[in-house]
Design an enzyme around this catalytic site. Sequence first.
Site, short mmCIF file in Angstrom:
data_model
loop_
_atom_site.label_atom_id
_atom_site.label_comp_id
_atom_site.label_asym_id
_atom_site.label_seq_id
_atom_site.Cartn_x
_atom_site.Cartn_y
_atom_site.Cartn_z
N TRP A 1 0.85 -1.21 0.00
CA TRP A 1 0.00 0.00 0.00
C TRP A 1 0.88 1.25 0.00
O TRP A 1 0.55 2.25 -0.65
CB TRP A 1 -0.90 0.00 1.24
CG TRP A 1 -1.75 1.24 1.36
CD1 TRP A 1 -3.00 1.44 0.84
CD2 TRP A 1 -1.41 2.48 2.03
NE1 TRP A 1 -3.44 2.70 1.14
CE2 TRP A 1 -2.49 3.36 1.86
CE3 TRP A 1 -0.29 2.92 2.74
CZ2 TRP A 1 -2.50 4.65 2.40
CZ3 TRP A 1 -0.30 4.21 3.26
CH2 TRP A 1 -1.39 5.05 3.08
N HIS A 2 2.00 1.16 0.72
CA HIS A 2 2.84 2.35 0.84
C HIS A 2 3.53 2.73 -0.47
O HIS A 2 3.82 3.90 -0.68
CB HIS A 2 3.91 2.14 1.93
CG HIS A 2 3.38 2.36 3.30
ND1 HIS A 2 2.75 1.36 4.00
CD2 HIS A 2 3.33 3.47 4.08
CE1 HIS A 2 2.36 1.85 5.17
NE2 HIS A 2 2.69 3.12 5.24
N GLY A 3 3.79 1.77 -1.29
CA GLY A 3 4.45 2.15 -2.54
C GLY A 3 4.62 0.97 -3.46
O GLY A 3 4.66 -0.19 -3.03
#
Lengths: 526, 289
Positions: A369-371
Amino acid sequence: MIFNSLAFLVFIAVFLPLYFSLKGKARLLLCLAGSYFFYGWWNYYFLSLIVFSTLIDYFVGLRLENEQNQNTRKNLLLTSMVVNLGFLGVFKYFNFFIESFTEMLQGWGYEGSLTTLSIILPVGISFYTFQSMSYTIDVYYKKIKVERDFIRFATFISFFPQLVAGPIVRASDFLPQFQKDRHFEWDRLTAGLGQILWGFFKKVAVADSLAPFVDQCFAEPGGFSSLHLLIGIIFYSFQIYCDFSGYSDIAIGLARILGFDFPDNFKTPYFSKNYSEFWTRWHISLSSWLRDYLYIPLGGNRGGSFGSWFFIALFMLLAVVMTGWLWLGIACLALAAWSFWYKRQSDKHERTIFNYMNLMVTMLLGGLWHGAGWAFVFWGFLHGFYQIIQRLAGPIWNKMLDAIRVPNLLQNAIAILLVYSSTCLAWIYFRAANEPNDFLTANEYILKIVSLENFNFGSVINKFWVVKGFLLIGMLLLVEITNLRFTYYKIVQTNPIFRVISFAILLWLISFMGSFGSNSFIYFQF
Amino acid sequence: MKKLLWIPLLLLLTFVGDRIGGWVLKQVVEKSQFRYTRLYKGQAEAEVLLVGNSRGLIFYQPHIEAITEKNTFNICYNGMPIDVARRLIEDYFEHYTAPQQLLLDVTMCDRSNNPLMAGFNMYTPYSQNLEELILDSIPKSGYAGKLSHLYRYNSEVFQRTLAYMNKSDESWTNERVMNDFLVEEAKNLKPYHISYDTVYSGELRAIAQLCQAKGTQLHFLVNPYYPPFAQSINNLDSIKQVILAETQIPVKDYSTLLKDHQYFSDYQHTNTEGSKKYLDQLKLDGILD
């Protein structure tokens, strides 16, 4: 538009008086128009994504309310998920998947390359899609009532204080607040201003002052001494904390002035004594979202599901294929075989295995989700791994400390230090994800630190940055240790002398120590 | 109305505190031994003026003074842009007898550096030249410095001023020796381009004219680079030609003077030993006399 810009100052100076001079529907419309203007300032083309996502979830919600047929309900939910995750998939992960796939094929001797698209990542897409999806899921499970007022719903999705970097506020917390008619309140203004100023201090003074030193370390880890790099990662841990929690503070403070109450997104995470606690203190709105909409549906700590097996198998397969390491494949197979054997021993064993699997899947997807990068996934893996190790070894560790009669205070200090240092280790991969050779950079960084080469202060370059950095971190920790951070807003409301003095101090500190470049917030990229 | 009282009170306290803080910090700056404080306090009388960025800091003053028996003053700073350097030189000439020589490392003409320029906000009470430059080039910072005096001291330049409260920076030197990693990496250096802009020629010309008017002998130099790095620079010769054409002053190139990595702390900076060797060469060549 970013909070630490002149444009935002002008925007809010116009918006606030208008907001409080209007009432009812007109105010809501202003809020929506203001939010779209705020987002469109960056790129108005991408407003269409928010509008489309809003329309889909609004109509899916309305249909879900009246639909009794379970299959149709499921299809409606699926539509919402496909649209929202589809946007994420295309705009955030498309190139990543194509590049990974090409890399994998090249590993097998394929010479060509597949076409990637020139895609700009829409700011805040991960935040508003999650917020929007949580609404549909809650309506599907009948946890909340459907919102019939489109303007209210659209404002909930696009509310400018938290639109681009959270906190992710649930519909059940947010939508009911629209029903109250709110007036301008001095108490809210003072408390909100206090939180905004504290947020600005964290962002402009702490995070942005630490950033140049950190950037230098990660640009060429091989060129610096081990102590320099160690300081670099300590600085990064505070840079990312202050950058993100600073944004949250500004967002929550702004919402408070406008009459909305958002839950805290950070609660002094680096004072956590174990990893589970860390995740109840760090980016709380995301970790609770993942818990409620991913971990628990997977089975949580009660059991497993197809999803648990599917995601674990998928990530294992990808890890083996992407690295091309045969030993990893054998290790994964051995782990899977052992898990099968272990879970068959008893129900309790089965629950334990599923619990670990669900935990790992949640953290891996949380990392993704973060990257769009494998280093982010590995960061998630490390956090999953830490939590599993903690559950396995935690009780033995505690017994051992008790047996040798280590005082509680010391036990807590050791625990905090352990959690903090292993979190820093994971941050190295997280930060290295921004570099062209993410894993190589991270591994080089870690090896250089553990080599203890030139581990002396004389080898540290830019000592002025170091001194200023530690001074700012010291100030931050002082406020956090004394718990002033949580009581501050209340004291500010009730004690005008404290308010005036503390606001003035924060303004002086920002003026004297702030970094006033056009530094964006780190979490905008997510 | 009573509820509103805290707002004017806050504004008043913020303003008064800012001015008091600014005044205190000004006193601190004036007590420092840092080079720019000495420049504006009248303690920088010298026969040789040294100008450059971090590469100019290798003009190791104790060694120059030992081999020439002349006083030196170094106005170099890490990342110093030529426009700021020119204002500092002008200030120097306004406050002191013109130096006999001015040595300027022209590789400082590779950037504008607004953040560093903003750092010189703290010296605007002493320098009309700096104030005009800052207001002209970075008006936001310039006016912010007028609005908040504390903001003037929000810079690394101020931190260095603090670091030299009780000691002079004249004997600063870099003892580090380039590590093996950098030596190894030097084998694979990509071409390096110095971002020279014709605007910088104007600044150099102004400095040349000032020196000519005051009778100061001006030397444009290229201080030593680690040779593999020097060879990777693809436009050094053309920069030297442009400077010659614009100022009529030839650039003396010492970029490849030192061969051994032991003389360097990294690709662009000599260490103490390297600096001494370079300065001895300048003496031999009659540049330092």
